[in-house]
Design a protein around this motif. Structure first.
Motif, PDB file in Angstrom:
ATOM      1  N   ILE A 226       3.222   6.588   6.145  1.00  0.00           N
ATOM      2  CA  ILE A 226       3.120   5.741   7.340  1.00  0.00           C
ATOM      3  C   ILE A 226       2.827   4.293   6.987  1.00  0.00           C
ATOM      4  CG2 ILE A 226       0.667   6.238   7.793  1.00  0.00           C
ATOM      5  CD1 ILE A 226       3.453   5.849  10.437  1.00  0.00           C
ATOM      6  N   ASN A 227       2.119   4.071   5.859  1.00  0.00           N
ATOM      7  CA  ASN A 227       1.889   2.690   5.434  1.00  0.00           C
ATOM      8  C   ASN A 227       3.207   1.967   5.182  1.00  0.00           C
ATOM      9  OD1 ASN A 227      -0.849   2.269   5.520  1.00  0.00           O
ATOM     10  ND2 ASN A 227      -1.205   3.166   3.502  1.00  0.00           N
TER      11      ASN A 227
ATOM     12  N   GLU B  61      -2.826  11.721   0.887  1.00  0.00           N
ATOM     13  CA  GLU B  61      -2.845  10.955   2.147  1.00  0.00           C
ATOM     14  C   GLU B  61      -1.535  11.128   2.909  1.00  0.00           C
ATOM     15  OE1 GLU B  61      -5.623   7.058   1.830  1.00  0.00           O
ATOM     16  OE2 GLU B  61      -3.977   7.104   0.402  1.00  0.00           O
TER      17      GLU B  61
ATOM     18  N   MET C  38       0.843  -1.203   0.000  1.00  0.00           N
ATOM     19  CA  MET C  38       0.000   0.000   0.000  1.00  0.00           C
ATOM     20  C   MET C  38       0.874   1.247   0.000  1.00  0.00           C
ATOM     21  SD  MET C  38      -3.249  -0.283  -0.182  1.00  0.00           S
ATOM     22  CE  MET C  38      -4.014   1.197   0.521  1.00  0.00           C
TER      23      MET C  38
ATOM     24  N   ILE D 277       4.471  11.849   6.193  1.00  0.00           N
ATOM     25  CA  ILE D 277       5.157  10.558   6.294  1.00  0.00           C
ATOM     26  C   ILE D 277       4.362   9.515   5.516  1.00  0.00           C
ATOM     27  CG2 ILE D 277       6.084   8.852   7.900  1.00  0.00           C
ATOM     28  CD1 ILE D 277       5.336  10.899  10.068  1.00  0.00           C
TER      29      ILE D 277
ATOM     30  N   ASP E 252       0.352  13.835   2.847  1.00  0.00           N
ATOM     31  CA  ASP E 252       0.276  15.157   3.484  1.00  0.00           C
ATOM     32  C   ASP E 252      -0.561  15.102   4.751  1.00  0.00           C
ATOM     33  OD1 ASP E 252       1.804  16.237   1.578  1.00  0.00           O
ATOM     34  OD2 ASP E 252       0.152  17.094   0.397  1.00  0.00           O
ATOM     35  N   GLN E 253      -1.668  14.370   4.659  1.00  0.00           N
ATOM     36  CA  GLN E 253      -2.578  14.257   5.802  1.00  0.00           C
ATOM     37  C   GLN E 253      -1.852  13.636   7.000  1.00  0.00           C
ATOM     38  OE1 GLN E 253      -5.699  11.531   4.895  1.00  0.00           O
ATOM     39  NE2 GLN E 253      -6.666  11.734   6.890  1.00  0.00           N
ATOM     40  N   ALA E 254      -0.968  12.702   6.741  1.00  0.00           N
ATOM     41  CA  ALA E 254      -0.223  12.048   7.823  1.00  0.00           C
ATOM     42  C   ALA E 254       1.112  12.752   8.068  1.00  0.00           C
ATOM     43  CB  ALA E 254      -0.009  10.583   7.501  1.00  0.00           C
ATOM     44  N   ALA E 255       1.078  14.058   8.121  1.00  0.00           N
ATOM     45  CA  ALA E 255       2.255  14.865   8.470  1.00  0.00           C
ATOM     46  C   ALA E 255       3.451  14.595   7.562  1.00  0.00           C
ATOM     47  CB  ALA E 255       2.643  14.654   9.931  1.00  0.00           C
TER      48      ALA E 255
ATOM     49  N   SER F 152       5.250   1.562   8.586  1.00  0.00           N
ATOM     50  CA  SER F 152       4.667   0.556   9.487  1.00  0.00           C
ATOM     51  C   SER F 152       4.809  -0.823   8.881  1.00  0.00           C
ATOM     52  CB  SER F 152       3.182   0.802   9.739  1.00  0.00           C
ATOM     53  OG  SER F 152       2.934   2.135   9.899  1.00  0.00           O
TER      54      SER F 152
END
Lengths: 559, 91
Positions: free
Chosen positions: B56-57, B47, B38, B54, B49-52, B60
Motif C-alpha cells: 500500500i505504501n 507488513e 518506503m 498489497i 501480508d498485514q495489508a491484505a 499510495s
C-alpha cells in the motif's frame, strides 16, 4: 466521547511516520505565514477580503465540518448501525447544502452582511441579534475546546504523548496560523487538510475492502454476523429508535433531513462564513454546491471502514456481539489503522486524523473571532473606531479564545459526558434558527418581536422534548429524540412567529430590501454568468440539480 | 483589454505570490516520494501480508505523485490572474 486509554490502541509509529507528521505541520504554519501577506484590513482578516475562488471555499466548507465528530463519530456509527449512517450525509446534509446555495446565499452574500448574526440584526433588530451572537460565540468556544481535547486524547492514545503536551502544542499551532493569516489561512489550510484526510482514509478503505474480500465479502460478513438490516440505508429503525418503518422514514426525512440539517447547514456561521469569503455571488452560491460533491462520497471513506472494522477486527466483533471488551465503537477507525497500515502510510493516516481535528478547531476559532469582533465588540461595546483597531482586536481575540479553548479542553477531560450534553444543547438551539430565518426571508410581515420570541419559544420546545427523553417520559432510544425535538422546535417557532407578527408592527419595507425575497429586485439576487462566472458548469442551479440526481441514485443503489 | 502584456498572460498579471494549489502539490510530492521509497525499500513482507497482500505504501505513493502532478498541471494551465484595474472593465 470517552477518553481512549487502552494500550492495545498504541500504534508503533516509526521515524518515517514522524517525518511525515512534521512535514504536515511545517506546511500548515507555512500557509499561515503566506496568507499573512494578504491581510491589510479587517475584512481581509475576517472574510478573506471576499476574494477566494469557489473550489477553494467549497472544499473549505466541507473540511470545516470534517472534524473529530464526523470522522471518529461517523465511523463509530458505521460500525454500530451500518449503512443507515449514510443518512447523515445523503439526507442530513446534501439537500440543506443545496438549499443554502440556491435559495439563501443570495440574501447572505447580496446583503453584504459580514456574519449570520449581522443578518439577524438587519432583519430583526437588536434582541434577536444578541441572542444569536452570544449563543453562537459561547457554543464555538466550547466546541473548540472539545475538538482540542479529542485531538489531544487521540495523540495520547496513539503515540503516548501526555495529554497536556498535545493540548498545548495543537492549540499553539492553530493559534499561530489563524492569528497570522485570519480566515484566509484557516480556509487555505482547510483545503490542504481535506486532501490529507482523503490521502489518509482512501488507502485504509481500499486495503480494508480487499481484506474482507471486496464488497460481496463485506456484505457476506455483515449479514451473517449482524443481519441484513445493516446493509440497507432505509428504513433505518435501529438508527431512529422508532419501531414503525413509516415513522422511522418520516423521522429521518423531516427531523434529520429537514429541520436538523437545514438548521445546521443554512444558519451556522462556521459554514456560511466560508461562502461569504468567496469572490462573487455566483462563487458564493457554488460554494456549498461544490462542497456537496465530496460530501456525497465522504461516507464511503468513513462509514465503510467503520463497517469493515465492525465485521473484521477481532476486538470490535467481540464487543459488538457481546458488549464486552475494553474497546468502543469510537475506536473502530483506529483499530483498523493499527491492523492494516504499515509505517509510511501510517504517518499519513496520523497526519490526516490530526488535520481533521485541527480543521474543526480552526473553523470554530475563525468564526468566533468574526462574530465576537463585529457582532459583539463593534456593535455594542467599542464602536466607531478605525478599521485597524478591529483588525488588531481580531488578532487578540484569537489569542484569548485559544486560551479559553485550552481551559475548556481541560474541563472536558474531566467531564466527557458533560461535553456531550453541551453539544446536544447547542444542537437544540440550532433547530429553531432555521424556522426564524426562512420565515423572515420570505415573509415581509414578520416583525422584530417575532424574531426573538420565535427563537426563545422554539428553543424551549426542543429543550422540553430533550428533557422528556432524558427522563424517559418519551421512549425513544437511538437518535429519534433529537429528530422529534428538532421538529417540535420548528413547528413552535413558526407558530409563535406568526402569532406575534400579526399582533406587532413590522419593519418598514424600505429597510428590508436585500433581506426579504419579495422586496429584493430580481437582478440583486441573481448571480452573474459572464466573465469568471461564465459557462454551464458554473451555474449554481444546474450544479445543484446534478448533485440531487446523484444523491437519489445513491439512495436507490444503497437503499 | 490588451491582447497580451509583458508576462504573456491574457487578461492580467500572474499572481506569482501565493497559489494554494502549488502548496498542496508540494506537500504531496514529498509525501508521494517518501511513500514510494518506503514501498520500494522499507516495507517488509510481513507488513505486506498485514495489508491484505498489497504494497500500500508503493501504490499510495504513486497515487499521490499523480495527484500532485495534476495539481501542478492545473496551476500551470490556469494560473491565478489578478485583474489589472485600468483595463479589465473596458472590453
Amino acid at each position: 466521547m470517552h477518553v481512549l486509554a487502552q494500550e492495545q490502541l498504541r500504534l508503533d509509529a516509526g521515524p518515517v511516520d514522524y517525518v511525515l507528521l512534521a512535514l504536515y505541520f511545517a506546511f500548515v504554519l507555512g500557509i499561515g505565514l503566506l496568507a499573512r501577506r494578504s491581510v491589510s484590513s479587517s475584512l481581509d482578516f475576517f472574510l478573506s477580503g471576499r476574494s477566494l475562488p469557489a473550489w477553494v471555499t467549497g472544499l473549505a466548507f466541507i473540511a470545516a465540518n470534517l472534524g473529530a465528530v464526523e470522522i471518529i463519530g461517523m465511523s463509530a456509527n458505521g460500525a454500530q448501525y451500518g449503512m443507515p449512517t449514510m443518512h447523515y450525509f445523503w439526507v442530513g446534509a446534501i439537500p440543506a447544502m443545496l438549499f443554502l446555495g440556491v435559495v439563501m446565499m443570495p440574501f447572505y452574500y447580496g446583503s453584504k452582511v459580514r456574519s449570520v448574526p449581522e443578518f439577524m440584526l438587519r432583519r430583526f433588530g437588536k434582541p434577536a441579534h444578541l441572542v444569536n451572537a452570544i449563543s453562537f460565540a459561547v457554543a464555538q468556544l466550547l466546541i473548540a475546546g472539545v475538538n482540542l481535547f479529542l485531538l489531544a486524547s487521540i495523540v495520547n492514545v496513539l503515540l503516548g504523548w501526555p495529554l497536556w503536551v498535545s493540548v498545548i502544542i495543537a492549540a499553539l499551532i492553530v493559534l499561530s496560523y489563524t492569528g497570522l493569516g485570519g480566515l484566509s489561512a484557516a480556509i487555505y489550510n482547510e483545503v490542504l487538510q481535506f486532501f490529507v484526510i482523503v490521502a489518509a482514509l482512501l488507502p485504509l478503505t481500499i486495503v480494508g475492502m480487499i481484506k474482507v474480500g471486496g464488497w460481496s465479502g463485506l456484505v457476506d460478513k455483515v449479514s451473517t454476523q449482524y443481519g441484513a438490516n445493516e446493509l440497507s440505508a432505509w428504513p433505518g429503525n435501529e438508527l431512529t429508535g422508532f419501531g414503525s418503518n413509516f415513522l422511522s422514514v418520516l423521522g429521518i426525512v423531516f427531523g434529520l433531513g429537514f429541520v436538523l440539517a437545514f438548521g445546521y447547514w443554512t444558519t451556522n456561521f462556521v459554514e456560511v462564513q466560508r461562502a461569504m469569503a468567496s469572490k462573487s455571488m455566483s462563487a458564493a452560491q457554488r460554494t456549498p454546491i461544490i462542497g456537496a460533491f465530496p460530501k456525497m462520497l465522504i461516507p464511503f471513506l468513513v462509514i465503510i471502514p467503520g463497517m469493515i472494522a465492525g465485521a473484521s477486527v477481532q476486538e470490535m466483533m467481540v464487543f459488538k456481539q457481546t458488549g464486552e471488551g475494553n474497546v468502543e465503537y469510537n475506536d473502530a477507525l483506529l483499530l483498523l489503522m493499527r491492523d492494516l497500515l504499515p509505517n509510511g502510510i501510517l504517518g499519513i493516516a496520523l497526519a490526516g486524523l490530526l488535520a481533521s481535528f485541527m480543521a474543526g478547531m480552526a473553523a470554530n476559532l475563525s468564526s468566533f473571532n468574526t462574530v465576537f469582533t463585529y457582532d459583539i465588540w463593534q456593535a455594542y461595546i467599542v464602536r466607531d473606531r478605525p478599521d485597524s483597531y478591529y483588525l488588531n482586536m481580531g488578532r487578540w481575540v484569537t489569542v484569548g479564545s485559544t486560551v479559553i479553548a485550552i481551559g475548556t479542553a481541560f474541563i472536558a477531560s474531566g467531564y466527557s459526558n458533560l461535553m456531550d450534553y453541551l453539544q446536544q444543547l447547542f444542537s437544540l438551539f440550532n433547530a429553531p434558527l432555521f424556522a426564524t430565518f426562512i420565515l423572515g426571508m420570505f415573509w415581509k410581515r414578520m416583525t422584530p418581536a417575532a424574531g426573538w420570541s420565535g427563537l426563545v419559544f422554539g428553543t424551549f420546545a426542543s429543550l422540553s422534548v430533550f428533557l422528556m427523553a432524558e427522563n424517559e417520559v418519551l421512549d425513544l432510544p437511538g437518535q429519534g429524540a433529537s429528530f422529534v425535538g428538532a421538529g417540535a422546535a420548528f413547528v413552535v417557532d413558526i407558530l409563535v412567529s406568526v402569532v406575534v407578527s400579526l399582533a406587532t408592527r413590522p419593519k418598514p419595507a424600505a429597510e428590508l430590501v436585500g433581506l426579504v425575497y419579495g422586496l429584493t429586485p430580481k437582478e440583486e439576487r441573481t448571480a452573474s454568468n459572464t466573465g469568471e462566472d461564465a459557462g454551464w458548469y458554473r451555474r449554481p442551479a444546474l450544479l445543484a440539480g446534478i448533485v440531487l440526481v446523484i444523491v437519489i441514485i445513491l439512495n436507490i443503489v444503497f437503499g | 483589454m490588451s491582447a497580451s502584456n509583458e508576462n504573456g498572460s491574457r487578461s492580467g498579471q500572474r499572481a506569482g505570490v501565493f497559489d494554494v494549489r502549488q502548496v498542496i502539490a508540494a506537500l504531496f510530492v514529498l509525501y508521494g516520494l517518501i511513500c514510494t521509497l518506503m514501498g520500494l525499500f522499507g516495507t517488509s513482507s510481513q507488513e505486506i501480508d498485514q495489508a491484505a497482500g498489497i504494497n500500500i505504501n508503493l501504490w499510495s505513493g504513486i497515487g499521490m505523485l499523480i495527484f500532485a502532478g495534476s495539481f501542478i498541471l492545473w496551476g500551470w494551465l490556469r494560473p491565478i490572474v489578478v485583474p489589472t484595474d485600468s483595463e479589465s472593465e473596458s472590453s
